[in-house]
Write a protein that holds these residues in place. Structure first.
Motif, PDB file in Angstrom:
ATOM      1  N   GLN A  32       4.290  -7.666  -1.401  1.00 53.68           N
ATOM      2  CA  GLN A  32       3.047  -8.343  -1.028  1.00 53.68           C
ATOM      3  C   GLN A  32       3.126  -8.883   0.401  1.00 53.68           C
ATOM      4  O   GLN A  32       2.171  -8.773   1.168  1.00 53.68           O
ATOM      5  N   LYS A  33       4.273  -9.446   0.771  1.00 55.58           N
ATOM      6  CA  LYS A  33       4.421  -9.972   2.121  1.00 55.58           C
ATOM      7  C   LYS A  33       4.379  -8.856   3.164  1.00 55.58           C
ATOM      8  O   LYS A  33       3.792  -9.016   4.245  1.00 55.58           O
ATOM      9  N   GLU A  34       4.994  -7.711   2.850  1.00 48.27           N
ATOM     10  CA  GLU A  34       5.002  -6.575   3.779  1.00 48.27           C
ATOM     11  C   GLU A  34       3.584  -6.021   3.962  1.00 48.27           C
ATOM     12  O   GLU A  34       3.171  -5.710   5.085  1.00 48.27           O
ATOM     13  N   LEU A  35       2.857  -5.913   2.867  1.00 51.41           N
ATOM     14  CA  LEU A  35       1.467  -5.474   2.971  1.00 51.41           C
ATOM     15  C   LEU A  35       0.648  -6.467   3.789  1.00 51.41           C
ATOM     16  O   LEU A  35      -0.207  -6.068   4.595  1.00 51.41           O
ATOM     17  N   ASP A  36       0.922  -7.749   3.612  1.00 49.47           N
ATOM     18  CA  ASP A  36       0.238  -8.778   4.392  1.00 49.47           C
ATOM     19  C   ASP A  36       0.487  -8.592   5.888  1.00 49.47           C
ATOM     20  O   ASP A  36      -0.428  -8.736   6.711  1.00 49.47           O
ATOM     21  N   LEU A  37       1.732  -8.273   6.238  1.00 49.35           N
ATOM     22  CA  LEU A  37       2.088  -8.090   7.651  1.00 49.35           C
ATOM     23  C   LEU A  37       1.323  -6.936   8.275  1.00 49.35           C
ATOM     24  O   LEU A  37       1.014  -6.954   9.466  1.00 49.35           O
ATOM     25  N   TYR A  38       1.009  -5.933   7.472  1.00 44.55           N
ATOM     26  CA  TYR A  38       0.218  -4.799   7.950  1.00 44.55           C
ATOM     27  C   TYR A  38      -1.284  -5.087   7.887  1.00 44.55           C
ATOM     28  O   TYR A  38      -2.092  -4.236   8.236  1.00 44.55           O
ATOM     29  N   GLY A  39      -1.641  -6.278   7.426  1.00 42.02           N
ATOM     30  CA  GLY A  39      -3.048  -6.629   7.334  1.00 42.02           C
ATOM     31  C   GLY A  39      -3.765  -5.965   6.177  1.00 42.02           C
ATOM     32  O   GLY A  39      -4.987  -5.763   6.230  1.00 42.02           O
ATOM     33  N   ILE A  40      -3.015  -5.641   5.132  1.00 43.50           N
ATOM     34  CA  ILE A  40      -3.575  -4.951   3.975  1.00 43.50           C
ATOM     35  C   ILE A  40      -3.769  -5.956   2.846  1.00 43.50           C
ATOM     36  O   ILE A  40      -2.805  -6.489   2.293  1.00 43.50           O
ATOM     37  N   ASP A  41      -5.019  -6.231   2.499  1.00 42.86           N
ATOM     38  CA  ASP A  41      -5.310  -7.151   1.398  1.00 42.86           C
ATOM     39  C   ASP A  41      -4.826  -6.548   0.092  1.00 42.86           C
ATOM     40  O   ASP A  41      -4.982  -5.341  -0.151  1.00 42.86           O
ATOM     41  N   ASN A  42      -4.245  -7.376  -0.774  1.00 33.76           N
ATOM     42  CA  ASN A  42      -3.651  -6.842  -2.001  1.00 33.76           C
ATOM     43  C   ASN A  42      -3.519  -7.929  -3.057  1.00 33.76           C
ATOM     44  O   ASN A  42      -3.416  -9.115  -2.741  1.00 33.76           O
ATOM     45  N   VAL A  43      -3.534  -7.488  -4.321  1.00 32.69           N
ATOM     46  CA  VAL A  43      -3.240  -8.382  -5.450  1.00 32.69           C
ATOM     47  C   VAL A  43      -2.361  -7.618  -6.435  1.00 32.69           C
ATOM     48  O   VAL A  43      -2.400  -6.384  -6.502  1.00 32.69           O
ATOM     49  N   VAL A  44      -1.562  -8.350  -7.176  1.00 34.61           N
ATOM     50  CA  VAL A  44      -0.742  -7.750  -8.219  1.00 34.61           C
ATOM     51  C   VAL A  44      -1.494  -7.882  -9.545  1.00 34.61           C
ATOM     52  O   VAL A  44      -2.163  -8.883  -9.790  1.00 34.61           O
ATOM     53  N   LEU A  45      -1.408  -6.838 -10.379  1.00 33.85           N
ATOM     54  CA  LEU A  45      -2.166  -6.811 -11.623  1.00 33.85           C
ATOM     55  C   LEU A  45      -1.256  -6.548 -12.820  1.00 33.85           C
ATOM     56  O   LEU A  45      -0.039  -6.513 -12.703  1.00 33.85           O
ATOM     57  N   ASN A  46      -1.896  -6.371 -13.969  1.00 35.22           N
ATOM     58  CA  ASN A  46      -1.290  -5.958 -15.238  1.00 35.22           C
ATOM     59  C   ASN A  46      -0.139  -6.852 -15.677  1.00 35.22           C
ATOM     60  O   ASN A  46      -0.314  -8.052 -15.749  1.00 35.22           O
ATOM     61  N   GLU A  94       5.637  -2.139 -16.083  1.00 35.60           N
ATOM     62  CA  GLU A  94       5.130  -1.573 -14.836  1.00 35.60           C
ATOM     63  C   GLU A  94       4.752  -2.699 -13.893  1.00 35.60           C
ATOM     64  O   GLU A  94       4.555  -3.845 -14.315  1.00 35.60           O
ATOM     65  N   THR A  95       4.671  -2.385 -12.618  1.00 34.42           N
ATOM     66  CA  THR A  95       4.100  -3.308 -11.634  1.00 34.42           C
ATOM     67  C   THR A  95       2.963  -2.560 -10.952  1.00 34.42           C
ATOM     68  O   THR A  95       3.110  -1.401 -10.577  1.00 34.42           O
ATOM     69  N   ARG A  96       1.821  -3.223 -10.814  1.00 38.47           N
ATOM     70  CA  ARG A  96       0.625  -2.554 -10.288  1.00 38.47           C
ATOM     71  C   ARG A  96       0.029  -3.384  -9.170  1.00 38.47           C
ATOM     72  O   ARG A  96      -0.204  -4.580  -9.322  1.00 38.47           O
ATOM     73  N   PHE A  97      -0.218  -2.738  -8.046  1.00 36.77           N
ATOM     74  CA  PHE A  97      -0.811  -3.395  -6.893  1.00 36.77           C
ATOM     75  C   PHE A  97      -2.156  -2.755  -6.588  1.00 36.77           C
ATOM     76  O   PHE A  97      -2.260  -1.534  -6.445  1.00 36.77           O
ATOM     77  N   LEU A  98      -3.164  -3.591  -6.501  1.00 35.03           N
ATOM     78  CA  LEU A  98      -4.484  -3.153  -6.070  1.00 35.03           C
ATOM     79  C   LEU A  98      -4.586  -3.507  -4.594  1.00 35.03           C
ATOM     80  O   LEU A  98      -4.407  -4.674  -4.217  1.00 35.03           O
ATOM     81  N   VAL A  99      -4.843  -2.514  -3.748  1.00 34.18           N
ATOM     82  CA  VAL A  99      -4.797  -2.733  -2.297  1.00 34.18           C
ATOM     83  C   VAL A  99      -6.076  -2.222  -1.642  1.00 34.18           C
ATOM     84  O   VAL A  99      -6.711  -1.274  -2.127  1.00 34.18           O
ATOM     85  N   SER A 100      -6.443  -2.870  -0.539  1.00 34.88           N
ATOM     86  CA  SER A 100      -7.568  -2.369   0.250  1.00 34.88           C
ATOM     87  C   SER A 100      -7.153  -1.028   0.853  1.00 34.88           C
ATOM     88  O   SER A 100      -6.002  -0.842   1.247  1.00 34.88           O
ATOM     89  N   GLY A 101      -8.088  -0.093   0.914  1.00 37.18           N
ATOM     90  CA  GLY A 101      -7.710   1.283   1.253  1.00 37.18           C
ATOM     91  C   GLY A 101      -8.032   1.729   2.662  1.00 37.18           C
ATOM     92  O   GLY A 101      -8.164   2.934   2.906  1.00 37.18           O
ATOM     93  N   GLU A 102      -8.146   0.800   3.606  1.00 37.43           N
ATOM     94  CA  GLU A 102      -8.543   1.187   4.958  1.00 37.43           C
ATOM     95  C   GLU A 102      -7.462   1.964   5.703  1.00 37.43           C
ATOM     96  O   GLU A 102      -7.765   2.843   6.501  1.00 37.43           O
ATOM     97  N   ASN A 103      -6.201   1.631   5.482  1.00 40.29           N
ATOM     98  CA  ASN A 103      -5.120   2.307   6.216  1.00 40.29           C
ATOM     99  C   ASN A 103      -4.049   2.765   5.235  1.00 40.29           C
ATOM    100  O   ASN A 103      -3.082   2.047   4.971  1.00 40.29           O
ATOM    101  N   VAL A 104      -4.206   3.961   4.708  1.00 40.32           N
ATOM    102  CA  VAL A 104      -3.300   4.478   3.686  1.00 40.32           C
ATOM    103  C   VAL A 104      -1.889   4.666   4.238  1.00 40.32           C
ATOM    104  O   VAL A 104      -0.900   4.419   3.554  1.00 40.32           O
TER     105      VAL A 104
END
Length: 206
Positions: A17-31, A46-56
């Motif tokens: 989550q912190k690494e995604l934050d550094l890239y400016g990618i909004d994210n939440v953990v689910l399930n 399982e671990t599931r991350f829902l992420v904004s999809g602007e920069n794959v």
């Protein structure tokens, strides 16, 4: 079955989550992890991350770096671009799903987030209402429907019905769902008494 160290798994989730934050990618953990954060004791399958999809590309870079999967970066990228979701197995922790938020509902799930602190580390998941809606609408099948029902019972006194309605979950459907518990718990007096209170909460017109 592989046994994973729970502190290690939670630390890796925090790192990702912190690494995604550094890239400016909004994210939440689910399930499984989100359910645990909301108080449901669970085995993490399982671990599931829902992420904004602007920069794959950056999503894959962050994920591959934290999970030690750099050698599979291209395969992960190709799958995520093609299917808009990818499952990876880093061996050191349960399978990890990366899911792109591609519609208004999932984008709102990310936007409507809250932060939990566990042992000094912070985790971000979606709000209780958005998470219940995700389980009931997007996941639909067992065990997700069970998690949704459990959350409805455990957090009956804090659910914002107006917010749930904005996510497409009407109070009438919740009433029908929890009412089925009355029969299931009928022989357990103390439990049934609590269930009737829950049913009254969800079936009230107020």
């Amino acid at each position: 079955m592989t046994k994973y160290s729970l502190p290690f798994v939670f630390e890796k989730i925090w790192e990702l989550q912190k690494e995604l934050d550094l890239y400016g990618i909004d994210n939440v953990v689910l399930n499984d992890v989100a359910s645990i954060l909301y108080g449901i004791p669970k085995y993490i399958s399982e671990t599931r991350f829902l992420v904004s999809g602007e920069n794959v590309s950056n999503i894959v870079e962050a994920s591959a770096s934290v999970l030690g999967l750099r050698r599979y970066r291209q395969e992960i990228l190709d799958t995520l671009v093609r299917k808009r979701r990818v499952a990876v197995n880093p061996l050191t922790m349960p399978i990890v799903y990366i899911v792109l938020a591609d519609d208004e509902f999932t984008r709102e799930c990310i936007k409507d987030s809250r932060v939990f602190e566990v042992n000094g580390l912070t985790y971000r998941t979606t709000s209780i209402e958005a998470y219940i809606a995700y389980l009931l609408l997007k996941a639909k099948l067992y065990p997700y429907i069970i998690d949704g029902l459990t959350l409805l019972v455990a957090h009956a006194d804090r659910i914002d019905f107006d917010k749930l309605s904005r996510y497409g979950i009407e109070r009438s459907s919740l009433c029908k769902l929890v009412s089925e518990l009355d029969v299931l718990t009928s022989i357990f007096y103390e439990v049934n008494k609590h269930v009737k209170e829950i049913i009254s909460t969800y079936c009230s017109n107020s």
